[in-house]
Design an enzyme around this catalytic site. Structure first.
Site, PDB file in Angstrom:
ATOM      1  CE  LYS A  14      -6.064  10.322   7.355  1.00 62.35           C
ATOM      2  NZ  LYS A  14      -6.094  11.598   6.602  1.00 62.35           N
ATOM      3  NE  ARG A 128     -13.744  13.777   1.700  1.00 58.75           N
ATOM      4  CZ  ARG A 128     -12.870  13.533   2.674  1.00 58.75           C
ATOM      5  NH1 ARG A 128     -12.212  12.389   2.690  1.00 58.75           N
ATOM      6  NH2 ARG A 128     -12.643  14.403   3.622  1.00 58.75           N
ATOM      7  NE  ARG A 145     -11.169  18.412   7.215  1.00 57.46           N
ATOM      8  CZ  ARG A 145     -11.727  17.886   6.118  1.00 57.46           C
ATOM      9  NH1 ARG A 145     -12.456  18.637   5.321  1.00 57.46           N
ATOM     10  NH2 ARG A 145     -11.556  16.628   5.837  1.00 57.46           N
TER      11      ARG A 145
HETATM   12  P1  AMP Z   1     -11.504  12.762   9.256  1.00 58.29           P
HETATM   13  O1  AMP Z   1     -12.694  12.046   8.734  1.00 58.29           O
HETATM   14  O2  AMP Z   1     -10.450  11.834   9.807  1.00 58.29           O
HETATM   15  O3  AMP Z   1     -10.931  13.736   8.253  1.00 58.29           O
HETATM   16  O4  AMP Z   1     -12.004  13.632  10.499  1.00 58.29           O
HETATM   17  C1  AMP Z   1     -12.984  14.643  10.360  1.00 58.29           C
HETATM   18  C2  AMP Z   1     -12.933  15.557  11.586  1.00 58.29           C
HETATM   19  O5  AMP Z   1     -13.217  14.784  12.764  1.00 58.29           O
HETATM   20  C3  AMP Z   1     -11.599  16.230  11.861  1.00 58.29           C
HETATM   21  O6  AMP Z   1     -11.435  17.432  11.107  1.00 58.29           O
HETATM   22  C4  AMP Z   1     -11.694  16.483  13.363  1.00 58.29           C
HETATM   23  O7  AMP Z   1     -12.532  17.605  13.644  1.00 58.29           O
HETATM   24  C5  AMP Z   1     -12.417  15.240  13.864  1.00 58.29           C
HETATM   25  N1  AMP Z   1     -11.466  14.162  14.214  1.00 58.29           N
HETATM   26  C6  AMP Z   1     -11.363  12.944  13.598  1.00 58.29           C
HETATM   27  N2  AMP Z   1     -10.395  12.199  14.171  1.00 58.29           N
HETATM   28  C7  AMP Z   1      -9.874  12.965  15.165  1.00 58.29           C
HETATM   29  C8  AMP Z   1      -8.826  12.775  16.098  1.00 58.29           C
HETATM   30  N3  AMP Z   1      -8.102  11.631  16.127  1.00 58.29           N
HETATM   31  N4  AMP Z   1      -8.554  13.779  16.966  1.00 58.29           N
HETATM   32  C9  AMP Z   1      -9.274  14.928  16.970  1.00 58.29           C
HETATM   33  N5  AMP Z   1     -10.257  15.198  16.104  1.00 58.29           N
HETATM   34  C10 AMP Z   1     -10.565  14.213  15.199  1.00 58.29           C
END
Ligand code: AMP
Length: 189
Positions: A14, A128, A145
């Site tokens: 993404k 990563r 996750r």
């Molecule tokens: P990401 O960088 O999008 O993979 O997000 C890393 C972590 O941030 C996730 O595993 C969640 O703990 C938190 N997080 C990011 N975006 C959200 C969201 N929209 N809702 C809830 N937790 C989020």
């Protein structure tokens, strides 16, 4: 205006594809993961709270996420369009997003879903973790996750599909090939 949700499991690409879409279509980027990491880097109360949850691979509460997005979107109505990356992750977040956008007189046009199988996601995220040192890119947190994604986030495809806005895209292959698939769908709108 072109407003897109870029959807997919952790490690589906993404972030990489968002950058290319932003360049090509002049979109304003909203990544809730990046926002939370910025809070952590600035040592805010929110950042400290979020770090514990992120390190476990769980979701930060809808209330916090929705509040954060609402603040960032405000005053952006002259943008060419928005790309949401890693948000929404729950149906409650999607409903809140619709309501915030409605107040601005705009809507989501499309949810593009990057489809990548689990073994490939784990390989990419472990790599990563080594390259970028993200503390949530370790095997235990990665598996959690992906689980959280399957249970809490994947049902969102139904939410957007019911509005005929969901399009799945094969997320395997070269970065430019995948980008070409995404652009093909956008341009067929
Ligand atoms: P990401 O960088 O999008 O993979 O997000 C890393 C972590 O941030 C996730 O595993 C969640 O703990 C938190 N997080 C990011 N975006 C959200 C969201 N929209 N809702 C809830 N937790 C989020």
């Amino acid at each position: 205006m072109l407003n897109i949700v870029l959807f997919g499991p952790p490690g589906s690409g993404k972030g990489t594809q968002s950058e290319k879409l932003i360049d090509k279509y002049g979109l304003t980027h909203f990544s809730t993961g990046d926002m939370l990491r910025a809070e952590q880097a600035a040592n805010t109360e929110l950042g400290l709270q979020a770090k514990k949850i992120m390190d476990r691979g769980e979701l930060v509460s809808d209330e916090i996420i929705i509040g954060m997005i609402r603040n960032k979107i405000k005053g952006q109505s002259d943008a060419k369009g928005f790309i949401f990356d890693g948000f929404p992750r729950t149906v409650a977040q999607a409903e809140a997003l619709d309501s915030v956008l409605k107040d601005l007189g705009i809507k989501i046009d499309l949810m593009l879903g990057l489809e990548v199988e689990k073994d490939e996601l784990i390989d990419r995220l472990l790599k990563r973790g080594k390259d970028q040192g993200r503390t949530d890119d370790n095997l235990e947190t990665i598996e959690n996750r992906i689980n959280v994604y399957e249970c809490q986030t994947l049902p969102l495809t139904g939410y957007y599909d019911a509005q005929n806005k969901y399009r799945g895209v094969d997320g395997l292959g070269g970065i430019d090939d995948i980008f070409g698939r995404l652009c093909g769908i956008i341009e067929s709108l």
